[in-house]
Design an enzyme around this catalytic site. Structure first.
Site, PDB file in Angstrom:
ATOM      1  N   HIS A   5       0.646  -1.128   0.086  1.00 57.84           N
ATOM      2  CA  HIS A   5       0.550  -0.091  -0.119  1.00 57.84           C
ATOM      3  C   HIS A   5       0.414   1.086   0.164  1.00 57.84           C
ATOM      4  CE1 HIS A   5       0.335  -0.110   4.498  1.00 57.84           C
ATOM      5  NE2 HIS A   5       0.375   0.775   3.912  1.00 57.84           N
ATOM      6  N   ASP A  61       0.057  -7.684   1.989  1.00 53.34           N
ATOM      7  CA  ASP A  61       0.848  -6.367   1.951  1.00 53.34           C
ATOM      8  C   ASP A  61       2.160  -6.018   1.452  1.00 53.34           C
ATOM      9  OD1 ASP A  61       0.140  -3.238   1.479  1.00 53.34           O
ATOM     10  OD2 ASP A  61      -0.394  -3.006   3.770  1.00 53.34           O
ATOM     11  N   SER A  90       4.713   2.864   8.533  1.00 50.35           N
ATOM     12  CA  SER A  90       4.347   1.415   7.252  1.00 50.35           C
ATOM     13  C   SER A  90       4.937   1.424   6.633  1.00 50.35           C
ATOM     14  CB  SER A  90       2.973   1.846   6.023  1.00 50.35           C
ATOM     15  OG  SER A  90       2.299   2.068   6.957  1.00 50.35           O
TER      16      SER A  90
END
Length: 368
Positions: free
Chosen positions: A105, A135, A209
């Site tokens: 992402h 992910d 992230s």
């Protein structure tokens, strides 16, 4: 003479009383070096967990990079667009030849990806491959003198110290410390399902992230991926993809350009309470001709010529276990299947038309 004798007797009595009282006091208050009885559980080891993370932080921050997702942005109508950062995150250097791991992402939808190392150098990265299911994404940059992070080869344990390293809110090389709060967590960020995640209370915020979650020695144990929060900021519940999953996905993407998963090719109802619903049980019983079990994965459709169809699985069957691991809901199935590859054979236990049987299924490739 009699008076002197009386004083002697009185002195002897006082002397005896003094030592008698002293003995009583010793019985009530024994010396500190006297043996004492031990009650309750065996004392906990006095070994102390490391509390100084300077060396581990200095070593591992060199391997964490900042990532910018670049897209064309038009400031005014009719004017040519300008390529500029539209979102950001973190990444981890995996090898000296420029392999970097981040979250899918973080780079999804990017026209260009730029990587900035801890020593201030900036590179344009190629996206080698992505895997929305885990992910994860693998990038590659052409650079020298990169410092790859050391990987942990030990299973994470609840309660152990961990270090989260990344670039929250654009603040490069930020270090936060916490513990492993839980293992095997299933979370559903961004309309996806992530299984078998590490939970931590180390502060993780937007921009973290794709960054590193390390042990107290600075060895990578996971890639920081998601948080659970009513506000969008850190509340002490963060999640990381464990290193065993990361290593497997990176290896597959570097070999083939994509991650592959084994699939049964069935549609199913995986709610943990589904088979306890009286109305659903009545429908299954009517279709299967027998009362179904109360736990398992209810098969609603079998893809023609798919793996399950070739093995004889039918609609209204209930998958009870795979490779001996019981299935209570869809997340249990995902946990087992995430480690399986196309072409691999698995043993599944199925309830079908009132009978329980074990069958062998050769898996297809799961289409994501």
């Amino acid at each position: 003479m009699k008076k002197a004798a009386s004083y002697l007797i009185l002195g002897a009595v006082c002397f005896a009383g003094f030592f008698g009282a002293l003995q009583v006091d010793r019985n009530l208050h024994p010396r500190q070096d006297s043996p004492r009885p031990v009650y309750g559980a065996t004392p906990i080891s006095t070994a102390q967990a490391p509390v100084d993370f300077r060396e581990a932080s200095e070593r591992s921050t060199r391997s964490v990079v900042s990532i910018d997702r670049m897209n064309t942005v038009r400031r005014f109508y009719g004017e040519p667009g300008e390529v500029m950062p539209t979102a950001g995150g973190s990444g981890v250097i995996f090898s000296k030849d420029g392999v970097i791991v981040t979250n899918n992402h973080v780079v999804q939808g990017a026209e260009q990806v730029q990587v900035r190392t801890a020593d201030g150098r900036t590179f344009t990265a190629d996206v080698v491959g992505t895997d929305p299911r885990s992910d994860l994404a693998v990038l590659r940059v052409k650079a020298k003198d990169l410092v790859p992070i050391e990987l942990s080869h030990e299973e994470a344990r609840v309660g152990e110290w961990v270090i989260a390293i990344g670039n929250p809110f654009g603040l490069d090389s930020t270090v936060s410390v916490g513990v492993v709060s839980g293992l095997g967590r299933n979370v559903t960020p961004r309309n996806s399902v992530l299984v078998d995640m590490i939970q931590t209370d180390a502060a993780i915020n937007p921009g973290n992230s794709g960054g590193a979650l390390t042990d107290a020695q600075g060895r990578l144990i996971g890639i920081n991926t998601a948080i659970q929060s009513p506000t969008g900021g850190n509340v002490g519940i963060g999640f990381a993809v464990p290193i065993k999953t990361v290593s497997r996905i990176v290896e597959q993407i570097l070999d083939t350009g994509k991650a592959s998963y084994g699939g049964l090719n069935v549609e199913y109802l995986g709610d943990v309470h589904a088979l306890k619903d009286p109305r659903l049980r009545a429908q299954v019983a009517e279709q299967a001709g027998a009362e179904p079990p109360r736990e398992g994965i209810l098969v609603t459709r079998v893809i023609p010529s798919g793996a399950a169809d070739r093995a004889g699985v039918q609609p209204a069957d209930v998958i009870l276990s795979i490779e001996g691991k019981k299935l209570a809901d869809a997340s249990d199935l995902a946990k087992v299947m995430n480690a399986k590859r196309p072409g691999e054979a698995v043993k599944i236990k199925v309830w079908s038309r009132g009978e329980t049987k074990e069958i062998r299924v050769v898996l297809d490739e799961l289409k994501i």
